[in-house]
Design a protein around this motif. Structure first.
Motif, PDB file in Angstrom:
ATOM      1  N   THR A   1       1.223  13.930   7.015  1.00 42.79           N
ATOM      2  CA  THR A   1       2.171  15.022   6.539  1.00 42.79           C
ATOM      3  C   THR A   1       2.951  16.482   7.663  1.00 42.79           C
ATOM      4  OG1 THR A   1       0.112  16.548   5.877  1.00 42.79           O
ATOM      5  CG2 THR A   1       1.098  14.797   4.529  1.00 42.79           C
ATOM      6  N   VAL A   2       4.143  16.194   7.316  1.00 43.57           N
ATOM      7  CA  VAL A   2       4.303  17.504   7.843  1.00 43.57           C
ATOM      8  C   VAL A   2       4.946  18.766   7.252  1.00 43.57           C
ATOM      9  CG1 VAL A   2       6.073  17.757  10.003  1.00 43.57           C
ATOM     10  CG2 VAL A   2       4.828  15.742   9.943  1.00 43.57           C
ATOM     11  N   ALA A   3       4.147  20.251   7.800  1.00 41.94           N
ATOM     12  CA  ALA A   3       4.351  20.840   7.061  1.00 41.94           C
ATOM     13  C   ALA A   3       6.334  21.487   7.589  1.00 41.94           C
ATOM     14  CB  ALA A   3       3.621  21.964   7.197  1.00 41.94           C
ATOM     15  N   LEU A   4       7.358  21.479   6.247  1.00 46.21           N
ATOM     16  CA  LEU A   4       8.220  21.506   6.477  1.00 46.21           C
ATOM     17  C   LEU A   4       8.866  23.092   6.331  1.00 46.21           C
ATOM     18  CD1 LEU A   4      10.072  18.428   5.092  1.00 46.21           C
ATOM     19  CD2 LEU A   4       8.872  19.165   7.705  1.00 46.21           C
ATOM     20  N   ALA A   5       9.620  24.062   7.570  1.00 44.10           N
ATOM     21  CA  ALA A   5      10.748  24.929   7.153  1.00 44.10           C
ATOM     22  C   ALA A   5      10.417  25.426   5.648  1.00 44.10           C
ATOM     23  CB  ALA A   5      11.433  25.869   8.504  1.00 44.10           C
ATOM     24  N   ASP A   6      10.527  24.681   4.774  1.00 46.33           N
ATOM     25  CA  ASP A   6      11.158  24.984   4.307  1.00 46.33           C
ATOM     26  C   ASP A   6      10.778  24.936   2.320  1.00 46.33           C
ATOM     27  OD1 ASP A   6      11.418  22.627   3.086  1.00 46.33           O
ATOM     28  OD2 ASP A   6      13.441  22.210   2.809  1.00 46.33           O
ATOM     29  N   GLY A   7       9.466  24.786   3.143  1.00 44.64           N
ATOM     30  CA  GLY A   7       8.021  24.952   2.230  1.00 44.64           C
ATOM     31  C   GLY A   7       8.290  23.997   2.249  1.00 44.64           C
ATOM     32  N   SER A   8       8.529  22.287   1.975  1.00 47.26           N
ATOM     33  CA  SER A   8       8.135  21.232   1.241  1.00 47.26           C
ATOM     34  C   SER A   8       7.145  20.561   2.044  1.00 47.26           C
ATOM     35  CB  SER A   8       9.520  20.813   1.070  1.00 47.26           C
ATOM     36  OG  SER A   8       9.943  20.724   2.647  1.00 47.26           O
ATOM     37  N   THR A   9       6.906  19.426   2.037  1.00 42.54           N
ATOM     38  CA  THR A   9       6.277  18.229   2.666  1.00 42.54           C
ATOM     39  C   THR A   9       6.531  16.946   2.964  1.00 42.54           C
ATOM     40  OG1 THR A   9       4.449  19.319   1.900  1.00 42.54           O
ATOM     41  CG2 THR A   9       3.930  17.369   2.896  1.00 42.54           C
TER      42      THR A   9
ATOM     43  N   ALA B   1       1.034  -1.059   0.597  1.00 41.40           N
ATOM     44  CA  ALA B   1      -0.190   0.368  -0.046  1.00 41.40           C
ATOM     45  C   ALA B   1       1.045   1.301   0.549  1.00 41.40           C
ATOM     46  CB  ALA B   1      -0.841   0.195   1.256  1.00 41.40           C
ATOM     47  N   ILE B   2       2.096   1.630   0.302  1.00 38.53           N
ATOM     48  CA  ILE B   2       2.397   2.342   0.149  1.00 38.53           C
ATOM     49  C   ILE B   2       2.820   3.078  -1.307  1.00 38.53           C
ATOM     50  CG2 ILE B   2       5.168   3.454   0.311  1.00 38.53           C
ATOM     51  CD1 ILE B   2       5.921   0.782   2.709  1.00 38.53           C
ATOM     52  N   ASP B   3       2.720   4.487  -1.267  1.00 35.81           N
ATOM     53  CA  ASP B   3       2.975   4.950  -2.222  1.00 35.81           C
ATOM     54  C   ASP B   3       3.698   6.122  -1.651  1.00 35.81           C
ATOM     55  OD1 ASP B   3       3.429   5.831  -4.604  1.00 35.81           O
ATOM     56  OD2 ASP B   3       1.077   5.836  -5.448  1.00 35.81           O
ATOM     57  N   PHE B   4       3.892   7.079  -2.708  1.00 37.37           N
ATOM     58  CA  PHE B   4       4.302   8.643  -2.702  1.00 37.37           C
ATOM     59  C   PHE B   4       4.787  10.076  -3.651  1.00 37.37           C
ATOM     60  CE2 PHE B   4       7.209   6.242   0.629  1.00 37.37           C
ATOM     61  CZ  PHE B   4       7.638   7.249   1.261  1.00 37.37           C
ATOM     62  N   PRO B   5       4.051  11.001  -3.373  1.00 34.02           N
ATOM     63  CA  PRO B   5       4.041  11.320  -4.204  1.00 34.02           C
ATOM     64  C   PRO B   5       5.447  11.944  -4.685  1.00 34.02           C
ATOM     65  CG  PRO B   5       4.144  12.988  -2.593  1.00 34.02           C
ATOM     66  CD  PRO B   5       3.822  11.554  -2.135  1.00 34.02           C
ATOM     67  N   GLU B   6       5.338  12.461  -6.405  1.00 32.78           N
ATOM     68  CA  GLU B   6       6.443  12.639  -6.861  1.00 32.78           C
ATOM     69  C   GLU B   6       7.175  14.220  -6.720  1.00 32.78           C
ATOM     70  OE1 GLU B   6       6.389  12.160 -10.643  1.00 32.78           O
ATOM     71  OE2 GLU B   6       5.786  10.204 -10.683  1.00 32.78           O
ATOM     72  N   GLY B   7       8.438  14.515  -6.545  1.00 34.11           N
ATOM     73  CA  GLY B   7       9.583  15.477  -6.688  1.00 34.11           C
ATOM     74  C   GLY B   7       9.468  15.842  -5.492  1.00 34.11           C
ATOM     75  N   PRO B   8      10.354  16.578  -6.042  1.00 30.20           N
ATOM     76  CA  PRO B   8      11.321  17.577  -4.855  1.00 30.20           C
ATOM     77  C   PRO B   8      10.579  18.448  -4.185  1.00 30.20           C
ATOM     78  CG  PRO B   8      11.501  19.223  -6.668  1.00 30.20           C
ATOM     79  CD  PRO B   8      10.876  17.665  -7.178  1.00 30.20           C
ATOM     80  N   LYS B   9       8.779  18.443  -4.227  1.00 27.34           N
ATOM     81  CA  LYS B   9       8.437  19.473  -2.684  1.00 27.34           C
ATOM     82  C   LYS B   9       8.624  18.671  -2.128  1.00 27.34           C
ATOM     83  CE  LYS B   9       6.395  22.537  -6.359  1.00 27.34           C
ATOM     84  NZ  LYS B   9       5.045  23.011  -7.072  1.00 27.34           N
ATOM     85  N   TYR B  10       8.713  17.104  -1.512  1.00 27.23           N
ATOM     86  CA  TYR B  10       8.271  16.682  -1.513  1.00 27.23           C
ATOM     87  C   TYR B  10       9.480  15.518   0.310  1.00 27.23           C
ATOM     88  CZ  TYR B  10       3.632  16.534  -3.130  1.00 27.23           C
ATOM     89  OH  TYR B  10       2.888  17.846  -3.425  1.00 27.23           O
ATOM     90  N   LYS B  11       9.006  15.183   0.758  1.00 26.37           N
ATOM     91  CA  LYS B  11      10.387  14.487   1.956  1.00 26.37           C
ATOM     92  C   LYS B  11       9.787  13.473   2.516  1.00 26.37           C
ATOM     93  CE  LYS B  11      13.560  17.757   1.865  1.00 26.37           C
ATOM     94  NZ  LYS B  11      13.187  18.609   1.098  1.00 26.37           N
TER      95      LYS B  11
END
Length: 444
Positions: free
Chosen positions: A188-196, A138-148
């Motif tokens: 999800t956790v909103a991070l200080a650099d604007g990423s999630t 069931a694991i899946d992640f969003p793509e790209g540099p906006k996410y950790k």
């Protein structure tokens, strides 16, 4: 269904009672109190409806079992995260997933499909269901540099007593690592650099066999490979002490003093229990390691791996603030200590070993040499196989085995529930502290 097929060792605990005078087994009471008593009967109906098997081919069976296993996993997430809570148990209880799974694996073991099924195929179907019901598909992640992207694993309950023996209160034990990851999946956790930061989780069994076959690597590997969904951190978690230990070193040796929930140890003792013998040392699957680790070679793979968790940032994050420490008689709201554990030990690699090199094989990592250490070793070794520069390591939580006095006949009580909720709260805070450490450094 062929009811003459005997239950597995673990499944034989399903009839165990807290007291021989109880009308129902512990598992039946727990499943009813959590609303999960429907899963075994519903699964049996799905596999055999009106006398017809629920799948007409092996491939259909694989699809069916993945679907049914995922339903159980999702129901556990929905209950723990408060989306659909049935029964009288608090939503934070983790135990229903383990016991409901056993009712379903027993049904699957006794299933007589309408198509030929070899022993290997039946074992493979059991594995498919196990993995699906543990969230591994069931694991899946969003793509790209906006996410950790953060992976976290936990464990089933264990040390549950002897099958067929009533009156052992240990059967009530849960696992705070399992409760934690059920509460975290999809957070999800909103991070200080604007990423999630996006957290996805899965459960591991307390049995050696699935580890030896590569269950953990098969789950992690897809997210360690290059790609836009590659993991940015990976944490294994288990229970094990009176504080939160961040394990520094993980050992390759994995013969502990207790067996798995299935009463099986790895093949080791017959070879004298030396790391070089049989399966005393961990041998990750060649499909992930990139080479065959048998016959045994001392440092292929290495005897120890090292955590890359941001120890000091996690220690300094004050993760115990507002958390009741149930180990302290005063129950302060400062949580448990968070400690970097640097301990490890070595032993002779083989019989007749002399000199410092041949006596420098791993005996224990910081987390010992049971399956928690094995999960930590495999996680961090796979990080190194893929040459990832990411935080990866193991968190040991305080143990969750204590009930209040006079409650041996009860499936839960306020002490057990309060302790679980506190450990989970601080464990969640530690994962969030890890997430916050992933903030990108500002450009110069």
């Amino acid at each position: 269904m062929d009811t003459s097929v005997q239950p597995s060792y673990e499944e034989q605990r399903l009839p165990n009672k807290l007291s021989s005078s109880d009308a129902s087994s512990f598992s039946a009471q727990l499943l009813q109190a959590s609303g999960f008593d429907r899963f075994g009967p519903d699964f049996a109906s799905t596999l055999c409806t009106n006398g017809m098997a629920g799948a007409s081919s092996y491939d259909q069976a694989v699809t069916l079992l993945r679907t049914e296993g995922t339903k159980l996993w999702q129901a556990a997430l929905d209950r723990v995260q408060g989306r659909k809570v049935q029964g009288t148990l608090p939503k934070s209880d983790d135990r229903m997933l383990y016991w409901a799974r056993l009712t379903m694996t027993l049904v699957l073991r006794q299933w007589k499909p309408d198509f030929p099924l070899s022993d290997d195929q039946r074992a493979a179907l059991q594995n498919e269901f196990e993995r699906a019901s543990r969230g591994q598909y069931a694991i899946d992640f969003p793509e790209g540099p906006k996410y950790k992207r953060i992976l976290v694993s936990g464990f089933d309950p264990f040390t549950l007593g002897t099958p067929g023996v009533d009156g052992n209160p240990n059967i009530r034990i849960g696992n705070p690592s399992g409760a934690t990851i059920l509460s975290l999946d999809g957070n999800t956790v909103a991070l200080a650099d604007g990423s999630t930061a996006v957290i996805r989780t899965f459960i591991l069994p307390v049995n050696y066999g699935p580890f030896i076959l590569g269950m953990q690597e098969d789950t992690l590997g897809a997210w360690f490979k290059p790609g836009m969904k590659r993991a940015d951190a990976s944490v294994s978690m288990s229970q094990g002490g009176g504080e939160f230990d961040l394990e520094h070193f993980n050992g390759r040796y994995h013969l502990a003093s207790i067996p798995g929930n299935d009463n099986v140890w790895p093949a080791c003792a017959d070879g004298g229990s030396f790391p070089s013998s049989l399966d005393c040392d961990i041998h990750p699957p060649e499909r992930w390691l990139g080479y065959a680790s048998k016959p045994w070679v001392m440092n292929s793979p290495p005897q120890f791996t090292e955590s890359t968790l941001p120890f000091q940032k996690m220690i300094d994050a004050n993760t115990g603030a507002g958390v009741t420490n149930w180990d302290n008689p005063q129950k302060p709201t400062t949580g448990w200590a968070v400690v970097r554990r640097d301990s490890y030990s070595t032993r002779a690699c083989f019989k007749g070993a002399v000199g410092p090199f041949d006596q420098s094989c791993a005996s224990t990592g910081g987390g010992g040499n049971y399956l928690s250490n094995a999960s930590a070793y495999r996680n961090t070794l796979l990080r190194d196989v893929f040459k990832l520069q990411i935080p990866a390591g193991h968190i040991h939580t305080p143990v969750m085995t204590a009930f209040g006095s006079g409650s041996d006949g009860k499936i839960t009580d306020a002490t057990f529930e309060g302790r679980r909720d506190s450990i989970v709260a601080q464990a969640r805070n530690l994962v969030i502290a890890l997430a916050n450490s992933l903030v990108a450094a500002p450009a110069p």
